[in-house]
Scaffold this motif. Structure first.
Motif, PDB file in Angstrom:
ATOM      1  N   UNK A 113      42.833  31.696  21.111  1.00 40.70           N
ATOM      2  CA  UNK A 113      42.178  30.887  22.144  1.00 40.70           C
ATOM      3  C   UNK A 113      42.631  29.427  22.077  1.00 40.70           C
ATOM      4  N   UNK A 114      42.832  28.832  23.234  1.00 42.10           N
ATOM      5  CA  UNK A 114      43.149  27.409  23.355  1.00 42.10           C
ATOM      6  C   UNK A 114      41.882  26.681  23.776  1.00 42.10           C
ATOM      7  N   UNK A 115      41.487  25.675  23.009  1.00 42.54           N
ATOM      8  CA  UNK A 115      40.294  24.887  23.323  1.00 42.54           C
ATOM      9  C   UNK A 115      40.709  23.524  23.845  1.00 42.54           C
ATOM     10  N   UNK A 116      40.223  23.186  25.037  1.00 43.89           N
ATOM     11  CA  UNK A 116      40.545  21.897  25.630  1.00 43.89           C
ATOM     12  C   UNK A 116      39.418  21.450  26.546  1.00 43.89           C
ATOM     13  N   UNK A 117      38.879  20.277  26.263  1.00 46.36           N
ATOM     14  CA  UNK A 117      37.906  19.638  27.156  1.00 46.36           C
ATOM     15  C   UNK A 117      36.745  20.562  27.519  1.00 46.36           C
ATOM     16  N   UNK A 118      36.222  21.249  26.506  1.00 46.96           N
ATOM     17  CA  UNK A 118      35.028  22.057  26.701  1.00 46.96           C
ATOM     18  C   UNK A 118      35.252  23.465  27.189  1.00 46.96           C
ATOM     19  N   UNK A 119      36.518  23.855  27.426  1.00 44.12           N
ATOM     20  CA  UNK A 119      36.811  25.203  27.866  1.00 44.12           C
ATOM     21  C   UNK A 119      37.753  25.902  26.892  1.00 44.12           C
ATOM     22  N   UNK A 120      37.607  27.219  26.800  1.00 39.84           N
ATOM     23  CA  UNK A 120      38.508  28.066  26.039  1.00 39.84           C
ATOM     24  C   UNK A 120      39.366  28.857  27.014  1.00 39.84           C
ATOM     25  N   UNK A 121      40.663  28.988  26.675  1.00 38.41           N
ATOM     26  CA  UNK A 121      41.599  29.709  27.534  1.00 38.41           C
ATOM     27  C   UNK A 121      42.298  30.796  26.724  1.00 38.41           C
ATOM     28  N   UNK A 122      42.466  31.960  27.351  1.00 35.32           N
ATOM     29  CA  UNK A 122      43.175  33.055  26.713  1.00 35.32           C
ATOM     30  C   UNK A 122      43.783  33.941  27.795  1.00 35.32           C
ATOM     31  N   UNK A 123      44.887  34.611  27.467  1.00 28.63           N
ATOM     32  CA  UNK A 123      45.477  35.580  28.384  1.00 28.63           C
ATOM     33  C   UNK A 123      45.518  36.928  27.698  1.00 28.63           C
ATOM     34  N   UNK A 124      45.043  37.955  28.388  1.00 33.17           N
ATOM     35  CA  UNK A 124      45.029  39.300  27.821  1.00 33.17           C
ATOM     36  C   UNK A 124      46.422  39.910  27.870  1.00 33.17           C
ATOM     37  N   UNK A 125      46.594  41.003  27.147  1.00 37.39           N
ATOM     38  CA  UNK A 125      47.850  41.733  27.173  1.00 37.39           C
ATOM     39  C   UNK A 125      48.174  42.337  28.519  1.00 37.39           C
ATOM     40  N   UNK A 126      47.178  42.414  29.414  1.00 41.30           N
ATOM     41  CA  UNK A 126      47.385  42.900  30.775  1.00 41.30           C
ATOM     42  C   UNK A 126      47.513  41.766  31.778  1.00 41.30           C
ATOM     43  N   UNK A 127      47.690  40.537  31.277  1.00 39.67           N
ATOM     44  CA  UNK A 127      47.977  39.416  32.154  1.00 39.67           C
ATOM     45  C   UNK A 127      46.787  38.738  32.779  1.00 39.67           C
ATOM     46  N   UNK A 128      45.574  38.987  32.292  1.00 39.23           N
ATOM     47  CA  UNK A 128      44.387  38.320  32.831  1.00 39.23           C
ATOM     48  C   UNK A 128      44.230  36.967  32.139  1.00 39.23           C
ATOM     49  N   UNK A 129      44.401  35.908  32.898  1.00 44.12           N
ATOM     50  CA  UNK A 129      44.265  34.536  32.405  1.00 44.12           C
ATOM     51  C   UNK A 129      42.830  34.088  32.641  1.00 44.12           C
ATOM     52  N   UNK A 130      42.139  33.710  31.561  1.00 42.65           N
ATOM     53  CA  UNK A 130      40.691  33.494  31.623  1.00 42.65           C
ATOM     54  C   UNK A 130      40.328  32.141  31.034  1.00 42.65           C
ATOM     55  N   UNK A 131      39.400  31.449  31.705  1.00 42.56           N
ATOM     56  CA  UNK A 131      38.783  30.232  31.187  1.00 42.56           C
ATOM     57  C   UNK A 131      37.311  30.503  30.936  1.00 42.56           C
ATOM     58  N   UNK A 132      36.825  30.119  29.740  1.00 39.89           N
ATOM     59  CA  UNK A 132      35.434  30.359  29.349  1.00 39.89           C
ATOM     60  C   UNK A 132      34.821  29.072  28.809  1.00 39.89           C
ATOM     61  N   UNK A 133      33.532  28.960  28.941  1.00 36.55           N
ATOM     62  CA  UNK A 133      32.818  27.825  28.361  1.00 36.55           C
ATOM     63  C   UNK A 133      32.863  27.906  26.835  1.00 36.55           C
ATOM     64  N   UNK A 134      33.268  26.818  26.194  1.00 32.46           N
ATOM     65  CA  UNK A 134      33.268  26.785  24.737  1.00 32.46           C
ATOM     66  C   UNK A 134      31.849  26.704  24.172  1.00 32.46           C
ATOM     67  N   UNK A 135      30.920  26.277  25.005  1.00 35.29           N
ATOM     68  CA  UNK A 135      29.533  26.145  24.556  1.00 35.29           C
ATOM     69  C   UNK A 135      28.836  27.489  24.445  1.00 35.29           C
ATOM     70  N   UNK A 136      29.055  28.379  25.450  1.00 34.70           N
ATOM     71  CA  UNK A 136      28.297  29.629  25.448  1.00 34.70           C
ATOM     72  C   UNK A 136      29.119  30.868  25.818  1.00 34.70           C
TER      73      UNK A 136
END
Length: 401
Positions: A113-136
């Motif tokens: 996971x990449x953490x930047x400015x309160x968000x976490x980012x990850x890409x799945x092995x099937x190409x789904x690029x996702x941004x999630x709240x680092x707080x919850x």
């Protein structure tokens, strides 16, 4: 009134500190170097103290994402990938699914996971690029690289430790027409796209290079090393770099206008000189022995430290000439990071070694075998302050060093 003012200031400070958290693949500069100080120069015979561990990550190869307040990593539950957040005592704060994960071979979560400015980012092995709240862990946005941008998946699933500059998040769908994209990190909206060479992605986690007023994203695609202007997506240059399987997972190293790129399967490394404006490159030297598969390299005092793949040694190589200074078989090939004057080498046989490189030698001062987990020892080590974070399959271990 004064109490209310102090409360408001305190809340603002906490919010500001959290929003400014940044943690990414292989450290601040993505070069495997960590700034921790006053670390042990020798471990107890049985290894450093195990502070806490978690044994239910499922399969995968994600490393840790660590800040002063939290620890994040990824795992799988069935075929669903999840991000999990811990505090520094090992307490689980939250665990949230992000997308279906790759379970066809070398199963599980691929990227850290990449953490930047309160968000976490990850890409799945099937190409789904996702941004999630680092707080919850709540999902903020998602885009699919295959269905939305014409990406093409790979034999071992799409794999990329993501990169951010300013408001731009970069990703490599590997499509013929849309090869690399920049999206707004807050919304996922497309900023630019580039055809580049039109090659598939190559499991590479890109590097950001600042060169004067120009900023470049440097990455590998199937048969090429490419430099992209981060402002507009213009491909400034490409340099042919093929190996047997078009697999190039290693993030390049950069210093003073020179770019070291390296791949496994007998390909080895090449040093490229960037022009002053970053618009072109030329080859300076090659070394076929430093053919690291996916364990990265570090640069320390003008020397590259890296293990081979076909060439199963650890090498110390001169940055300027590419000439071997010495080599060693003191530990199995694997991944490497650097902190406080020492190398930390994680061999693919499960041994972690503390290596002293003073005196032009590869001196294994201490080592221990990773006691938990199954399958491949591929997740890269992470150091934050006085702790080392180790991932082995479903097991996550935190050591005091």
């Amino acid at each position: 009134m004064r109490s209310l003012f102090l409360l408001v200031v305190g809340v603002m400070f906490v919010f500001h500190s959290h929003s400014q958290d940044m943690s990414q693949w292989r450290g601040v500069k993505r070069d495997g170097t960590y700034d921790a100080k006053n670390l042990l120069k020798k471990w107890p015979e049985a290894g450093p103290k195990l502070v806490w561990h978690y044994d239910a990550l499922g399969d995968g190869h994600a490393s840790a994402t660590v800040t002063d307040s939290r620890v994040y990593t990824g795992g799988v539950d069935g075929d669903q990938g999840f991000i999990i957040a811990f505090d520094h005592s090992g307490k689980v704060l939250w665990k949230k699914n992000y997308a279906k994960e790759w379970m066809d071979n070398y199963d599980g979560v691929r990227g850290t996971p990449l953490l930047n400015d309160g968000l976490l980012y990850i890409m799945s092995g099937h190409g789904e690029l996702v941004a999630m709240s680092a707080e919850n862990g709540e999902k903020v946005w998602s885009k699919n690289m295959l269905t939305e941008y014409g990406g093409r998946n790979l034999r071992f699933g799409m794999t990329e430790n993501l990169l951010i500059e300013g408001d731009r998040l970069f990703c490599t769908p590997g499509g013929e027409e849309t090869n690399i994209i920049a999206v707004n990190k807050k919304t996922g909206e497309l900023i630019w796209r580039t055809k580049a060479m039109g090659e598939k992605s190559a499991y590479c986690s890109p590097l950001l290079v600042q060169l004067g007023k120009r900023s470049l994203m440097v990455t590998h695609t199937g048969s090429s090393i490419i430099g992209i202007d981060t402002k507009n997506g213009e491909m400034l240059w490409n340099f042919e770099h093929k190996n047997q399987y078009n697999i190039h997972p290693n993030t390049p190293l950069y210093k003073d206008g020179q770019l070291f790129c390296f791949s496994g399967y007998g390909k080895g490394g090449v040093m490229l000189q960037l022009s002053e404006d970053g618009a072109s490159v030329k080859e300076l030297w090659r070394n076929i022995f430093v053919d690291n598969q996916m364990g990265g390299a570090v640069l320390v005092d003008g020397k590259i430290y890296v293990s081979g793949h076909n060439n199963r040694m650890w090498y110390c190589v001169d940055w300027n000439t590419g000439k071997e200074i010495y080599s060693s078989k003191a530990i199995a090939k694997g991944n490497v990071i650097f902190a406080d004057g020492m190398l930390y080498c994680y061999g693919d046989n499960g041994e972690i070694g503390l290596i002293d490189i003073k005196g032009d030698s590869f001196n294994k001062v201490s080592s221990f075998r990773v006691p938990m987990g199954t399958k491949q020892h591929w997740a890269h080590l992470v150091i934050h302050k006085n702790r080392m974070y180790v991932r082995h399959g479903g097991a996550f271990m935190v050591y005091e060093i």
